[in-house]
Scaffold this active site. Sequence first.
Site, PDB file in Angstrom:
ATOM      1  N   PRO A 146     -12.005   0.077   6.967  1.00  0.00           N
ATOM      2  CA  PRO A 146     -12.893   1.207   6.671  1.00  0.00           C
ATOM      3  C   PRO A 146     -12.341   2.534   7.193  1.00  0.00           C
ATOM      4  CG  PRO A 146     -14.165  -0.659   7.478  1.00  0.00           C
ATOM      5  CD  PRO A 146     -12.726  -1.051   7.595  1.00  0.00           C
ATOM      6  N   SER A 150      -4.471   5.174   4.242  1.00  0.00           N
ATOM      7  CA  SER A 150      -3.088   5.655   4.083  1.00  0.00           C
ATOM      8  C   SER A 150      -2.281   5.494   5.363  1.00  0.00           C
ATOM      9  CB  SER A 150      -3.099   7.136   3.682  1.00  0.00           C
ATOM     10  OG  SER A 150      -3.803   7.317   2.487  1.00  0.00           O
ATOM     11  N   GLU A 375      -2.205   0.971  -3.170  1.00  0.00           N
ATOM     12  CA  GLU A 375      -0.744   0.816  -3.005  1.00  0.00           C
ATOM     13  C   GLU A 375      -0.094   2.169  -2.717  1.00  0.00           C
ATOM     14  OE1 GLU A 375       0.223  -2.289  -3.293  1.00  0.00           O
ATOM     15  OE2 GLU A 375      -1.411  -3.171  -4.438  1.00  0.00           O
ATOM     16  N   THR A 377      -1.573   6.341  -2.124  1.00  0.00           N
ATOM     17  CA  THR A 377      -2.172   7.340  -3.016  1.00  0.00           C
ATOM     18  C   THR A 377      -1.079   8.230  -3.620  1.00  0.00           C
ATOM     19  OG1 THR A 377      -2.408   8.975  -1.263  1.00  0.00           O
ATOM     20  CG2 THR A 377      -4.263   7.457  -1.562  1.00  0.00           C
ATOM     21  N   PHE A 395       4.314  13.539   6.825  1.00  0.00           N
ATOM     22  CA  PHE A 395       3.159  12.635   6.829  1.00  0.00           C
ATOM     23  C   PHE A 395       2.131  13.015   7.892  1.00  0.00           C
ATOM     24  CE2 PHE A 395       5.729   9.819   4.256  1.00  0.00           C
ATOM     25  CZ  PHE A 395       4.772   9.316   3.394  1.00  0.00           C
TER      26      PHE A 395
HETATM   27  C1  LIG Z   1     -10.425  -1.268  -6.174  1.00  0.00           C
HETATM   28  C2  LIG Z   1      -9.528  -1.235  -4.979  1.00  0.00           C
HETATM   29  C3  LIG Z   1      -8.810  -2.371  -4.621  1.00  0.00           C
HETATM   30  C4  LIG Z   1      -8.024  -2.378  -3.461  1.00  0.00           C
HETATM   31  N1  LIG Z   1      -7.379  -3.536  -3.081  1.00  0.00           N
HETATM   32  C5  LIG Z   1      -6.790  -3.589  -1.854  1.00  0.00           C
HETATM   33  C6  LIG Z   1      -6.258  -4.828  -1.360  1.00  0.00           C
HETATM   34  O1  LIG Z   1      -6.272  -5.867  -2.045  1.00  0.00           O
HETATM   35  N2  LIG Z   1      -5.750  -4.864  -0.095  1.00  0.00           N
HETATM   36  C7  LIG Z   1      -5.721  -3.748   0.707  1.00  0.00           C
HETATM   37  O2  LIG Z   1      -5.262  -3.847   1.850  1.00  0.00           O
HETATM   38  N3  LIG Z   1      -6.192  -2.546   0.254  1.00  0.00           N
HETATM   39  C8  LIG Z   1      -6.728  -2.455  -0.995  1.00  0.00           C
HETATM   40  N4  LIG Z   1      -7.230  -1.259  -1.453  1.00  0.00           N
HETATM   41  C9  LIG Z   1      -7.244  -0.101  -0.553  1.00  0.00           C
HETATM   42  C10 LIG Z   1      -6.249   0.991  -0.897  1.00  0.00           C
HETATM   43  O3  LIG Z   1      -4.944   0.561  -0.662  1.00  0.00           O
HETATM   44  C11 LIG Z   1      -6.644   2.246  -0.089  1.00  0.00           C
HETATM   45  O4  LIG Z   1      -7.846   2.738  -0.660  1.00  0.00           O
HETATM   46  C12 LIG Z   1      -5.557   3.306  -0.083  1.00  0.00           C
HETATM   47  O5  LIG Z   1      -4.480   2.934   0.728  1.00  0.00           O
HETATM   48  C13 LIG Z   1      -6.071   4.676   0.396  1.00  0.00           C
HETATM   49  O6  LIG Z   1      -6.750   4.554   1.601  1.00  0.00           O
HETATM   50  P1  LIG Z   1      -8.207   5.207   1.773  1.00  0.00           P
HETATM   51  O7  LIG Z   1      -9.039   4.810   0.622  1.00  0.00           O
HETATM   52  O8  LIG Z   1      -8.671   4.855   3.135  1.00  0.00           O
HETATM   53  O9  LIG Z   1      -7.981   6.759   1.658  1.00  0.00           O
HETATM   54  P2  LIG Z   1      -7.469   7.750   2.817  1.00  0.00           P
HETATM   55  O10 LIG Z   1      -6.212   7.229   3.413  1.00  0.00           O
HETATM   56  O11 LIG Z   1      -8.597   8.067   3.723  1.00  0.00           O
HETATM   57  O12 LIG Z   1      -7.108   9.039   1.961  1.00  0.00           O
HETATM   58  C14 LIG Z   1      -8.092   9.961   1.497  1.00  0.00           C
HETATM   59  C15 LIG Z   1      -7.348  11.142   0.873  1.00  0.00           C
HETATM   60  O13 LIG Z   1      -6.533  11.773   1.861  1.00  0.00           O
HETATM   61  C16 LIG Z   1      -5.205  11.855   1.403  1.00  0.00           C
HETATM   62  N5  LIG Z   1      -4.259  11.752   2.526  1.00  0.00           N
HETATM   63  C17 LIG Z   1      -4.169  10.780   3.468  1.00  0.00           C
HETATM   64  N6  LIG Z   1      -3.152  11.019   4.297  1.00  0.00           N
HETATM   65  C18 LIG Z   1      -2.568  12.160   3.860  1.00  0.00           C
HETATM   66  C19 LIG Z   1      -1.459  12.946   4.293  1.00  0.00           C
HETATM   67  N7  LIG Z   1      -0.683  12.570   5.322  1.00  0.00           N
HETATM   68  N8  LIG Z   1      -1.169  14.076   3.608  1.00  0.00           N
HETATM   69  C20 LIG Z   1      -1.884  14.454   2.532  1.00  0.00           C
HETATM   70  N9  LIG Z   1      -2.953  13.773   2.068  1.00  0.00           N
HETATM   71  C21 LIG Z   1      -3.284  12.625   2.728  1.00  0.00           C
HETATM   72  C22 LIG Z   1      -5.067  10.669   0.448  1.00  0.00           C
HETATM   73  O14 LIG Z   1      -3.950  10.840  -0.424  1.00  0.00           O
HETATM   74  C23 LIG Z   1      -6.405  10.712  -0.244  1.00  0.00           C
HETATM   75  O15 LIG Z   1      -6.378  11.693  -1.258  1.00  0.00           O
HETATM   76  C24 LIG Z   1      -7.941  -1.209  -2.664  1.00  0.00           C
HETATM   77  C25 LIG Z   1      -8.622  -0.038  -3.067  1.00  0.00           C
HETATM   78  C26 LIG Z   1      -9.393  -0.046  -4.208  1.00  0.00           C
HETATM   79  C27 LIG Z   1     -10.133   1.206  -4.610  1.00  0.00           C
END
Ligand SMILES: Cc1cc2nc3c(=O)[nH]c(=O)nc-3n(C[C@H](O)[C@H](O)[C@H](O)COP(=O)(O)OP(=O)(O)OC[C@H]3O[C@@H](n4cnc5c(N)ncnc54)[C@H](O)[C@@H]3O)c2cc1C
Length: 396
Positions: A146, A150, A375, A377, A395
């Site tokens: 949660p 990233s 995988e 963003t 990063f």
């Molecule tokens: C339907 C679905 C299936 C999934 N399946 C899996 C799975 O099987 N296993 C698994 O482990 N995960 C899974 N995921 C999770 C997915 O890999 C994550 O949602 C993804 O890595 C992004 O993490 P977050 O949602 O926490 O977004 P965050 O990391 O919180 O990012 C939010 C925003 O901030 C931006 N951001 C973050 N860091 C930076 C930075 N350094 N510079 C600029 N911008 C930044 C991001 O690009 C994004 O726009 C799944 C997600 C979905 C929606």
Amino acid sequence: MTDQRGPAVPAPDDFLAVDAALTAEETAIRDTVRDFAARELLPGVADWFDAGTIPDPRALAKAFGELGLFGMHLSGYGCAGASATAYGVACRELEAVDSGLRSFVSVQGSLAMAAIHKYGSEEQKTSWLPRMAAGEVIGCFGLTEPDSGSDPGSMRTRARRDGSDWILDGTKMWITNGSVADVAVVWAATDDGIRGFLVPTDAPGFTANTVHRKLSLRASITSELVLDGVRLPGTALLPGATGLGAPLSCLNEARFGIVWGVVGAARTCYLAALDYAGTRVQFGRPIAGFQLTQRKLADMVVDVNQAGLTAARLGRLKDAGQCHHTQVSFGKFANVAAAQRVAAAARSIHGANGITLEYPVLRHLLNLETVATYEGTEEVHALSIGQAVTGLSAFR
Ligand SMILES: Cc1cc2nc3c(=O)[nH]c(=O)nc-3n(C[C@H](O)[C@H](O)[C@H](O)COP(=O)(O)OP(=O)(O)OC[C@H]3O[C@@H](n4cnc5c(N)ncnc54)[C@H](O)[C@@H]3O)c2cc1C
């Protein structure tokens, strides 16, 4: 085909004749998966998306297993040992139907099985991989949490030693197939850094809760995994996986499938738009005859076919063992954005009809929101490419 006037007009969906460079085996795999998808997946997929689930994931896993799609480019242990390009082509044909169905295959083969194949003990490989390849056992891959997406290095899930056992505590979020999996590959922080564990989902203290009310990837099961004092034997540890590089290398495998898969989603949207534009009559003629529509169709054919070319090139680099992870980032970054442009343009060409499930375009566009997020963003891959070309990490 050529005649005296020179080469024939190219096919809209393979304008640069990329598939002509496939081997006979890759072409046969393409045709098999395309036929299966048209027969078994396409007729039901809009209803599955509408219902927000896959009605019989076990039967689907068996069918994918029989086709040899799980761990397709891995070798031994019941896996097909096909080329990376063949795997990519299979992903393209599945995602032409729906990104959720390609995700099923990606998570099983490129994440869960690849982790075991790469980092597992011989006993773990022989015990899990043949059954996973056959689709008898469903796996999932728990990295995201949660509060850790990233930046997976910030994970809070902990594994601590208790004698020769391990005790796992934490929560994983957004885990594809979590509620239907038999085994979860769970990544956890230990005193020795991040390690991977094989967690049978019937272990006491393990629960999986399905995520509802998604507006994207609805023909796919997404779950929260809760690990509350889950006790595992020492043999549950993936011995070869030490540090964050291990899960990241699995993600790189799955991303390669996305590079190809989104070409399928884009192709479907483009062909639907081409068909619709040719038959929809406004102002006394098909809308395909208007210059503004043709501009959209020209942009789409370029996006679909450039993305296909990128996928094919990365496939050959990967088959030669020459594909750097930043090149896969390039492919994911470029191809997902191209597919999103194509799906959005296709939806506009469909007018009001484009917002319904009678046509595939908005379903694909909504799915691509997930594909752009998981995988890595779009932003993360931009930073990865930026680091590769400048030598500077932005990063953090
Ligand atoms: C339907 C679905 C299936 C999934 N399946 C899996 C799975 O099987 N296993 C698994 O482990 N995960 C899974 N995921 C999770 C997915 O890999 C994550 O949602 C993804 O890595 C992004 O993490 P977050 O949602 O926490 O977004 P965050 O990391 O919180 O990012 C939010 C925003 O901030 C931006 N951001 C973050 N860091 C930076 C930075 N350094 N510079 C600029 N911008 C930044 C991001 O690009 C994004 O726009 C799944 C997600 C979905 C929606």
